[in-house]
Scaffold this active site. Sequence first.
Site, PDB file in Angstrom:
ATOM      1  N   HIS A 175      11.150  16.824  48.581  1.00 15.69           N
ATOM      2  CA  HIS A 175      11.638  17.947  49.387  1.00 15.69           C
ATOM      3  C   HIS A 175      10.955  19.284  49.154  1.00 15.69           C
ATOM      4  CE1 HIS A 175      14.939  18.930  46.122  1.00 15.69           C
ATOM      5  NE2 HIS A 175      13.776  18.623  45.595  1.00 15.69           N
ATOM      6  N   HIS A 176      10.105  19.400  48.145  1.00 19.04           N
ATOM      7  CA  HIS A 176       9.477  20.702  47.870  1.00 19.04           C
ATOM      8  C   HIS A 176       8.156  20.926  48.604  1.00 19.04           C
ATOM      9  CE1 HIS A 176      12.419  21.684  44.861  1.00 19.04           C
ATOM     10  NE2 HIS A 176      12.073  20.688  44.063  1.00 19.04           N
ATOM     11  N   ALA A 177       7.508  19.852  49.067  1.00 14.43           N
ATOM     12  CA  ALA A 177       6.166  19.998  49.658  1.00 14.43           C
ATOM     13  C   ALA A 177       6.192  20.937  50.859  1.00 14.43           C
ATOM     14  CB  ALA A 177       5.628  18.631  50.071  1.00 14.43           C
TER      15      ALA A 177
END
Length: 400
Positions: A136-138
């Site tokens: 979820h951070h990309a």
Amino acid sequence: MGQGSRVSYFYDQEVGNYTYGYDHCMKPFRIRMAHDIIASYGLDKKMTVLQPPRATAHEMTQFHTDEYIEYLRRVTPEVAEIMPSYNECFLPLLDCPPFDGVYEFCTISAGGSMAGARRINHGEADVVINWAGGLHHAKKGEASGFCYVNDIVLAILELLRYHQRIVYLDIDVHHGDGVEEAFYTTDRVMSVSFHQFGNFFPGTGDVKDVGVERGKYYAVNVPLREGIDDETYEFIFRRVMRDVMETFRPSAVVMQCGTDSLSGDRLGCFNLSMQGHAACVEFMKSFNVPLFCLGGGGYTIRNVARTWAYETAVLLGEKLDPSLPYNDYYDFFGPEYTLDVPASNMTNMNTRQQLEQLCSEIHEHLHRIPHAPSVQMQQVPRDWPGESEESDNLPVTDSD
């Protein structure tokens, strides 16, 4: 909903072969461990097990920039060593090293999530599971927080072709910043993140961060303090998610089930038991809308594997014997050899008054949006060229 014939589970046995590096916290091997427990309980016989197609560069650039995906396709540890300044544009090297096979690893994760979304779109499943997803951070043009390609955004974009409104729910200990950022200006995706906040990566996700333009009040952030336990988490989770589902009325939910919110995680500071974490999955299943469950964080790998196996059973409506059956990684789960992740006696820094105030503020934000936003009727575009029933439905024949 929840019957085995309507649950699709994506797994590629090669995902466990990749390594971020010996000293790195992220271990893709945990996905293979989870699958082995799932198979040892016989859960794989109660659902449709599929090998995900590998995502193409063209598919991944539905969200990511061409330049970034081309970089991932070409980068190797040797290339990174001779081009350090170029790497800084795309990879924070300590968190996101250019390990051998990084591009192939991304194609497995993204391919499973996009194929899972298509199964929901085509009415082939009520529940889809891809424990290799949830990164979820990309960001659009760079890696972040152990995440290179944002499979969640790609899956949601696929779902939006058929569904008017999508809820994205994140129970990882870290804020789901990459997904929230991608949909920060739209009213068709409501992102909801329960996370640790305050001097903690990535540093975003204040309750006052609610979206902008058409997306104002469609970002819901639930910032929590360390030590939150099952009872406290359930209280705020049920209050917020019931409000979200009744107000927004989505036609599908994408749920990131990061397990770094469990007690005893190497990086997280929450105090959830396996049952407390899984209770969130069970609650979302009760709304009877298509549910797509993804992996995410989780750095005490034996706890990650046990929890995702248990949550697979929850999604199937199956009860499991708490004594772990023998499996290839049985020694990892000693000395107790049980399907359990207990909470500890960690101090809970979250007070009932603080949580009541959070619920009140979020409720006020939600009631500033139309009860359910309307979407103009339009023709659904065709699936991507080259997609076929065969590419999305490759059965797994070897569960090693």
